[in-house]
Design a protein around this motif. Structure first.
Motif, PDB file in Angstrom:
ATOM      1  N   PRO A 415       0.801  -1.228   0.000  1.00 15.08           N
ATOM      2  CA  PRO A 415       0.000   0.000   0.000  1.00 15.08           C
ATOM      3  C   PRO A 415       0.833   1.279   0.000  1.00 15.08           C
ATOM      4  N   CYS A 416       2.097   1.200   0.419  1.00 14.36           N
ATOM      5  CA  CYS A 416       2.932   2.407   0.401  1.00 14.36           C
ATOM      6  C   CYS A 416       3.236   2.882  -1.018  1.00 14.36           C
ATOM      7  N   ARG A 417       3.019   2.037  -2.028  1.00 14.23           N
ATOM      8  CA  ARG A 417       3.190   2.496  -3.418  1.00 14.23           C
ATOM      9  C   ARG A 417       2.128   3.505  -3.802  1.00 14.23           C
ATOM     10  N   HIS A 418       0.956   3.419  -3.167  1.00 15.94           N
ATOM     11  CA  HIS A 418      -0.150   4.283  -3.554  1.00 15.94           C
ATOM     12  C   HIS A 418      -0.876   4.828  -2.330  1.00 15.94           C
ATOM     13  N   TRP A 419      -0.121   5.110  -1.285  1.00 18.82           N
ATOM     14  CA  TRP A 419      -0.700   5.640  -0.056  1.00 18.82           C
ATOM     15  C   TRP A 419      -1.262   7.040  -0.286  1.00 18.82           C
ATOM     16  N   PRO A 420      -2.432   7.349   0.287  1.00 16.83           N
ATOM     17  CA  PRO A 420      -3.047   8.667   0.067  1.00 16.83           C
ATOM     18  C   PRO A 420      -2.417   9.749   0.940  1.00 16.83           C
ATOM     19  N   GLY A 421      -1.133   9.890   0.833  1.00 19.69           N
ATOM     20  CA  GLY A 421      -0.380  10.913   1.539  1.00 19.69           C
ATOM     21  C   GLY A 421       0.829  11.239   0.699  1.00 19.69           C
ATOM     22  N   PHE A 422       1.772  11.961   1.252  1.00 19.82           N
ATOM     23  CA  PHE A 422       2.957  12.281   0.461  1.00 19.82           C
ATOM     24  C   PHE A 422       4.207  11.858   1.218  1.00 19.82           C
ATOM     25  N   PHE A 423       5.220  11.466   0.450  1.00 19.10           N
ATOM     26  CA  PHE A 423       6.493  11.075   1.031  1.00 19.10           C
ATOM     27  C   PHE A 423       7.193  12.304   1.620  1.00 19.10           C
ATOM     28  N   GLN A 424       7.868  12.102   2.735  1.00 18.88           N
ATOM     29  CA  GLN A 424       8.681  13.152   3.324  1.00 18.88           C
ATOM     30  C   GLN A 424      10.144  12.733   3.300  1.00 18.88           C
ATOM     31  N   LYS A 425      11.008  13.666   3.558  1.00 20.41           N
ATOM     32  CA  LYS A 425      12.408  13.323   3.725  1.00 20.41           C
ATOM     33  C   LYS A 425      12.621  12.874   5.166  1.00 20.41           C
ATOM     34  N   PRO A 426      13.266  11.716   5.372  1.00 23.98           N
ATOM     35  CA  PRO A 426      13.471  11.265   6.753  1.00 23.98           C
ATOM     36  C   PRO A 426      14.390  12.206   7.521  1.00 23.98           C
ATOM     37  N   VAL A 427      14.203  12.249   8.817  1.00 26.97           N
ATOM     38  CA  VAL A 427      15.077  13.045   9.673  1.00 26.97           C
ATOM     39  C   VAL A 427      16.470  12.418   9.663  1.00 26.97           C
ATOM     40  N   PRO A 428      17.521  13.181   9.358  1.00 23.69           N
ATOM     41  CA  PRO A 428      18.876  12.611   9.431  1.00 23.69           C
ATOM     42  C   PRO A 428      19.196  12.206  10.872  1.00 23.69           C
ATOM     43  N   VAL A 429      19.565  10.950  11.059  1.00 27.89           N
ATOM     44  CA  VAL A 429      19.908  10.470  12.399  1.00 27.89           C
ATOM     45  C   VAL A 429      21.380  10.790  12.646  1.00 27.89           C
ATOM     46  N   VAL A 430      21.601  11.802  13.464  1.00 28.90           N
ATOM     47  CA  VAL A 430      22.956  12.291  13.721  1.00 28.90           C
ATOM     48  C   VAL A 430      23.109  12.622  15.198  1.00 28.90           C
ATOM     49  N   ASP A 431      24.330  12.540  15.666  1.00 28.70           N
ATOM     50  CA  ASP A 431      24.641  12.835  17.062  1.00 28.70           C
ATOM     51  C   ASP A 431      24.959  14.320  17.208  1.00 28.70           C
ATOM     52  N   LYS A 432      24.109  15.022  17.951  1.00 28.28           N
ATOM     53  CA  LYS A 432      24.336  16.442  18.225  1.00 28.28           C
ATOM     54  C   LYS A 432      24.554  16.673  19.713  1.00 28.28           C
ATOM     55  N   GLY A 433      25.149  15.673  20.370  1.00 32.46           N
ATOM     56  CA  GLY A 433      25.477  15.839  21.777  1.00 32.46           C
ATOM     57  C   GLY A 433      24.568  15.097  22.725  1.00 32.46           C
ATOM     58  N   VAL A 434      23.990  13.967  22.285  1.00 34.37           N
ATOM     59  CA  VAL A 434      23.157  13.153  23.166  1.00 34.37           C
ATOM     60  C   VAL A 434      24.023  12.621  24.317  1.00 34.37           C
ATOM     61  N   SER A 435      23.496  12.690  25.533  1.00 37.48           N
ATOM     62  CA  SER A 435      24.306  12.343  26.700  1.00 37.48           C
ATOM     63  C   SER A 435      24.598  10.859  26.804  1.00 37.48           C
ATOM     64  N   SER A 436      23.600   9.993  26.513  1.00 37.48           N
ATOM     65  CA  SER A 436      23.848   8.556  26.621  1.00 37.48           C
ATOM     66  C   SER A 436      22.690   7.767  26.037  1.00 37.48           C
ATOM     67  N   ILE A 437      23.020   6.592  25.484  1.00 35.77           N
ATOM     68  CA  ILE A 437      22.022   5.621  25.017  1.00 35.77           C
ATOM     69  C   ILE A 437      22.558   4.238  25.347  1.00 35.77           C
ATOM     70  N   LEU A 438      21.732   3.402  25.971  1.00 33.14           N
ATOM     71  CA  LEU A 438      22.091   2.011  26.210  1.00 33.14           C
ATOM     72  C   LEU A 438      21.265   1.146  25.279  1.00 33.14           C
ATOM     73  N   MET A 439      21.935   0.350  24.456  1.00 29.60           N
ATOM     74  CA  MET A 439      21.266  -0.466  23.445  1.00 29.60           C
ATOM     75  C   MET A 439      21.392  -1.939  23.804  1.00 29.60           C
ATOM     76  N   ILE A 440      20.291  -2.682  23.546  1.00 33.88           N
ATOM     77  CA  ILE A 440      20.223  -4.120  23.796  1.00 33.88           C
ATOM     78  C   ILE A 440      19.825  -4.803  22.501  1.00 33.88           C
TER      79      ILE A 440
END
Length: 552
Positions: A415-440
């Motif tokens: 359905p994303c080929r013909h979704w009744p909305g418009f595509f956006q540009k994704p937010v660039p995932v970048v580090d701008k000084g995040v204090s901490s992330i713990l990943m599992i």
């Protein structure tokens, strides 16, 4: 990516009323335990400003029975027009009980499209550090108790589904008609919100919640898709994110078309692992003594059902329903025993009624809110190929090496080929000084392949990754691995994290939870005629949480 259709059968593995080694399942009518634990450093205590949230008792009896408080927060439909139309985001809260308050922790259970209002209950008794936080659940825009509620066709995920594989124009035309009808209904029923469902908008909603709480910063716990929401929030509001736990991390390079193809291959590997496990316990399941034998039997039944579907009182079961019913085996090892029993029941006894009941439970028939929101977010987050020849070529090439999930996943997302909305540009995932992330992450997680965790770790210099080598389950913290829980407890209590290693890999390793042993379960059952278990409401809580975090 294709969001998981199956209702988790995890609850069938629980005995003696415990959810995990680290915390008990709350019983209905009792507030979750909020244990006190090692105090956070005094200087780490957080002070809130003035809150504008009007908390009150929850009108939903299930939420109220666990002592949650509820509220709604008004946010802009379109953040480019902050004074324009407002929509409502539903939130829930369990208050901290520790003297060392560390601020609110927002919780996203995944999807996209998963409700989060019960999230605080799931985390509340899991570890001592939770007592330091106000646990804040929320239904993202369009979901559950938030308004407007997004829905397109509640009966879309029903029985009598066409063959997933478009061998001929018959199958192709059937699926195109079905998905086109769905997106047409979405456009007619939902109005302007469909073009404002992106992860960017949801991240801004999170910051609106932060402001309404009067909090200078938030803490965050996200599973599956919730890790991508966390990445986007961290990129847009790096100074407002204090601590974050990501479990089963989405690869930001692959949102979302490429992520589906990655997922198809990973699911096939995990299903083959399950087939091998069933062969190892052939004395229990009687489906074959080798992985190949079990695999061949599984796909032989699929082909038989495609050739001659079975009519039941609930609906018609064909090969597509067969595949969807067993999808959970690729997600959670905890489902292996119950799905093995179901496989045996149909293979040996033609238990069509049991199969139909399991599929109906899995399909989400009668409520498409989760699926509609899933599409609303992913179809607008970024651009999708619009050429069917591209989709067809990629799907057939992937199917040749990974037949289990590929075509079902393709039609789920088409359905994303013909979704009744418009595509956006994704937010660039970048580090701008995040204090901490713990990943599992478990290294054989199929829904969000391990490469995603490695990529996000590389992008955020203050991120640390705890890996579980060889684990095939998805988004299982907390409570299933004491080593992982100890790492999370230390981080949430004091901010302590593993030392970052210099190579592009994990910073700490925990042994993955062992695969289930159905013979041990049988011995336990033999000793206890009818073991006590969690209340019905507690089981529903667990099921809702795992339904939500299945498909990122």
């Amino acid at each position: 990516m294709r969001r998981r259709l199956l209702r988790s059968l995890l609850a069938l593995t629980l005995v003696a009323g415990t959810l995990t080694a680290g915390g008990s399942v709350p019983t209905a009518g009792a507030a979750p335990a909020r244990p006190s634990g090692p105090a956070a450093p005094a200087g780490d205590t957080v002070t809130l400003g003035r809150s504008t949230v009007a908390w009150k008792a929850c009108s939903d009896p299930l939420l109220d029975s666990y002592g949650l408080q509820c509220a709604t927060i008004k946010v802009p439909l379109d953040y480019a027009k902050p004074s324009g139309t407002k929509i409502s985001v539903a939130v829930s809260r369990l208050r901290h009980t520790s003297a060392h308050y560390q601020g609110p922790m927002l919780i996203n259970t995944g999807g996209p499209g998963g409700s989060g209002l019960l999230g605080p209950v799931y985390l509340a008794g899991s570890m001592n550090a939770m007592a330091d936080y106000d646990l804040i659940g929320f239904d993202p825009r369009g979901v559950g108790a938030s308004r407007p509620l997004v829905s397109c066709d509640p009966k879309y995920a029903g029985f009598n589904r066409p063959d997933y594989r478009p061998w001929t124009s018959k199958e192709y035309d059937a699926w195109m008609k079905k998905t086109r009808a769905y997106t047409t209904a979405c456009g007619k029923k939902n109005g302007k919100i469909l073009v404002h469902m992106s992860t960017r908008a949801n991240a801004k909603d999170m910051d609106s919640i932060r402001k309404a709480l009067g909090a200078p910063t938030i803490n965050y716990w996200g599973w599956s898709y919730g890790t991508y929401l966390g990445q986007v929030y961290a990129s847009l509001f790096p100074k407002q994110l204090r601590r974050a736990v990501f479990d089963s991390t989405v690869d930001p390079r692959r949102v979302w078309y490429g992520a589906n193809l990655d997922q198809d291959v990973a699911f096939d590997k995990n299903m083959n692992t399950w087939f091998g496990w069933l062969a190892r316990y052939d004395r229990v399941y009687h489906l074959g003594t080798t992985q190949t034998a079990v695999r061949n039997r599984f796909y032989a039944i699929q082909e038989k059902l495609y050739a001659k579907p079975v009519n039941t009182a609930r609906g018609r079961i064909g090969g597509s329903e067969w595949i969807d019913t067993f999808l959970d085996a690729g997600y959670y090892q905890s489902s292996w025993t119950s799905l093995g029993t179901l496989f045996n029941a149909y293979a040996k006894h033609n238990a069509a009624a049991k199969l139909a009941a399991a599929y109906q439970d899995a399909s989400g028939y009668g409520d498409d809110n989760g699926y509609a929101v899933y599409l609303g977010v992913q179809c607008t987050d970024t651009s999708w190929p619009t050429s069917w020849s591209r989709w067809s070529k990629d799907s057939w090439n992937t199917w040749a090496k990974a037949p289990f999930e590929t075509w079902g996943n393709t039609w789920y997302n088409e359905p994303c080929r013909h979704w009744p909305g418009f595509f956006q540009k994704p937010v660039p995932v970048v580090d701008k000084g995040v204090s901490s992330i713990l990943m599992i992450d478990e290294t054989l997680d199929a829904a969000t392949p391990y490469s995603g965790s490695l990529e996000v770790r590389k992008r955020f210099r203050n991120a640390r990754l705890v890996a579980e080598p060889g684990g095939t389950s998805h988004a299982m913290s907390p409570g299933w691995n004491s080593c992982v829980d100890a790492r999370i407890q230390a981080y949430l209590a004091t901010g302590a994290m593993p030392r970052r290693v210099s190579n592009h890999g994990a910073d700490a390793v925990c042994t993955a939870t062992a695969q289930p042993d159905p013979t041990a379960f049988d011995r336990s059952a033999a000793r206890t005629a009818r073991p006590s278990g969690p209340s019905d409401r507690a089981l529903e809580l667990i099921n809702q949480r795992h339904r939500a975090v299945g498909r990122p």
